[in-house]
Design a protein around this motif. Structure first.
Motif, PDB file in Angstrom:
ATOM      1  N   SER A 126       0.817  -1.205   0.000  1.00  0.00           N
ATOM      2  CA  SER A 126       0.000   0.000   0.000  1.00  0.00           C
ATOM      3  C   SER A 126       0.852   1.258   0.000  1.00  0.00           C
ATOM      4  O   SER A 126       0.619   2.188  -0.776  1.00  0.00           O
ATOM      5  CB  SER A 126      -0.935  -0.020   1.208  1.00  0.00           C
ATOM      6  OG  SER A 126      -1.680   1.176   1.290  1.00  0.00           O
ATOM      7  N   ASP A 178      -3.449   1.403  -2.944  1.00  0.00           N
ATOM      8  CA  ASP A 178      -3.428   2.007  -1.607  1.00  0.00           C
ATOM      9  C   ASP A 178      -4.844   2.287  -1.120  1.00  0.00           C
ATOM     10  O   ASP A 178      -5.187   2.009   0.043  1.00  0.00           O
ATOM     11  CB  ASP A 178      -2.609   3.298  -1.650  1.00  0.00           C
ATOM     12  CG  ASP A 178      -2.492   3.948  -0.281  1.00  0.00           C
ATOM     13  OD1 ASP A 178      -2.469   3.214   0.727  1.00  0.00           O
ATOM     14  OD2 ASP A 178      -2.432   5.185  -0.212  1.00  0.00           O
ATOM     15  N   LEU A 217      -6.537   0.480   2.103  1.00  0.00           N
ATOM     16  CA  LEU A 217      -7.027   1.348   3.175  1.00  0.00           C
ATOM     17  C   LEU A 217      -8.513   1.099   3.447  1.00  0.00           C
ATOM     18  O   LEU A 217      -8.960   1.153   4.596  1.00  0.00           O
ATOM     19  CB  LEU A 217      -6.808   2.816   2.818  1.00  0.00           C
ATOM     20  CG  LEU A 217      -5.448   3.411   3.142  1.00  0.00           C
ATOM     21  CD1 LEU A 217      -5.383   4.867   2.714  1.00  0.00           C
ATOM     22  CD2 LEU A 217      -5.152   3.295   4.629  1.00  0.00           C
ATOM     23  N   ARG A 224      -1.117  -0.405   9.092  1.00  0.00           N
ATOM     24  CA  ARG A 224      -1.154   1.059   9.113  1.00  0.00           C
ATOM     25  C   ARG A 224       0.227   1.648   9.423  1.00  0.00           C
ATOM     26  O   ARG A 224       0.662   2.611   8.799  1.00  0.00           O
ATOM     27  CB  ARG A 224      -2.178   1.533  10.155  1.00  0.00           C
ATOM     28  CG  ARG A 224      -3.618   1.284   9.763  1.00  0.00           C
ATOM     29  CD  ARG A 224      -4.552   1.616  10.912  1.00  0.00           C
ATOM     30  NE  ARG A 224      -4.523   3.033  11.228  1.00  0.00           N
ATOM     31  CZ  ARG A 224      -5.355   3.945  10.713  1.00  0.00           C
ATOM     32  NH1 ARG A 224      -6.297   3.569   9.851  1.00  0.00           N
ATOM     33  NH2 ARG A 224      -5.277   5.210  11.047  1.00  0.00           N
TER      34      ARG A 224
END
Length: 361
Positions: free
Chosen positions: A185, A193, A197, A240
């Motif tokens: 990502s 990406d 997400l 993340r």
């Protein structure tokens, strides 16, 4: 960049060694790992899952001792049994008293009310002299027995295996998924990406415990099903953090130079970007280890985690929490206290590692 990274690591290691809190927690964790790995070298009850019990001696106080007739005689340990325990659960007969006469063993079954009861005879004709010496064993239960008459110390020590293994499996699964998705990502961006997400936000919006329960019910109840379910819910935070680190690092000059030299994307990510994400990943892994222990214990307390007769600290609390009201609170407090110590140590270890890698300090 590798030289700089190694230098930062050595500085962080020296800072960590000076942190008494982190070093103490590290050695406590090592102690728990060794205790769980070598459990069957230590515990009095060496049967698989420490499941040998006798109802006549259930719920006894710590330090309780009794003579027991053990049948049949078990052969010495093999290598498998040293780490997994014995599959054969011998018959254990607690006795108040016994005597050997006329090639027979006469005993009175154990009873708290020691009234005159008829003796029971057991022929010893098929036993050698060495086997006869081991036939009656004096057993001491240092932490007493549970409601099934099983040695509580053995159950408590072997229960640590579930917590340690769930931590390793959950962290491994979360790192595998989180690092791959987060690196892809952050490095490629664009629609990939945005899609990753979107998946992360979906998982992030669902409460962890509810998601674990749903996955557990889908995979079925069992030892490894719970481990996989917990791991599948803990990758989001890893992804993340890795994504943010990759977005920052991919703009560095040494990455531009690597691209100019014609290095493949895989080589750039694995050899030049991910090694510089080690510090935050170690901190997250320590936190996830603690969270995995708590989640597994919660599932076992609810009855959808590890199933009987496998000992688990959460299940042991569930089995014995009623004893808090009848003067035997230690049956529920001890596994809870052990869980508290282990989780606290992983949390403090993560904080110590974070402080060691903090360049601002």
């Amino acid at each position: 960049m590798t030289i700089k990274n190694n230098s930062n690591t050595s500085i962080a290691l020296r800072k960590f060694k000076k942190d008494f809190r982190g070093v103490l927690c590290f050695w406590i964790i090592i102690f728990f790992i060794l205790l769980s790995a070598l459990a069957y070298f230590i515990v009095p009850d060496k049967t698989m899952n420490a499941n040998a019990g006798e109802l006549s001696v259930r719920s006894k106080q710590p330090g309780f001792s009794v003579d027991m007739i053990v049948l049949p005689q078990i052969q010495p340990f093999n290598w498998k049994e040293l780490f997994l325990g014995r599959e054969v659960i011998p018959t254990q007969i607690p006795v108040n008293n016994y005597r050997i006469a006329n090639d027979s063993l006469y005993y009175t079954p154990y009873s708290e009310i020691k009234t005159a009861t008829e003796e029971i005879g057991l022929s010893l004709s098929g036993y050698s002299s060495d086997e006869r010496k081991k036939l009656v064993q004096h057993k001491v239960f240092l932490l007493g027995t549970d409601n099934q008459g099983r040695d509580y110390l053995s159950r408590l020590i072997i229960g640590s295996r579930v917590s340690i293994v769930i931590g390793f499996v959950a962290v491994s699964v979360s790192l595998l998924i989180g690092v791959i998705l987060g690196a892809a990502s952050g490095f490629y961006g664009g629609k990939l990406d945005a899609f990753i997400l979107w998946i992360i936000n979906i998982f992030w919006s669902i409460p962890t415990l509810l998601l674990v329960i749903a996955i557990t019910l889908a995979l079925g109840k069992g030892f490894w099903q719970v481990f996989i379910a917990v791991g599948l819910t803990m990758w989001v935070e890893v992804a993340r953090v890795v994504r943010g680190q990759v977005i920052s690092l991919k703009e560095q000059q040494y990455i531009t130079a690597a691209k100019a030299l014609g290095y493949s994307d895989f080589r750039i990510i694995v050899k030049h970007i991910l090694p510089n994400c080690t510090a935050p990943l170690i901190v997250i892994s320590a936190a996830n280890f603690a969270s995995a222990i708590l989640i597994e214990s919660g599932l076992s307390f609810l009855g959808i985690g590890t199933q009987v007769p496998t000992p688990s600290w959460g299940a042991m609390i569930k089995e014995n929490y009623n004893y808090i009201l009848v003067g035997k609170a230690y049956l529920a407090i001890l596994p809870g206290f052990a869980m508290f110590i282990l989780v606290m140590c992983f949390t403090q270890l993560g904080n110590a590692i974070r402080d060691a890698f903090d360049v601002k300090s």
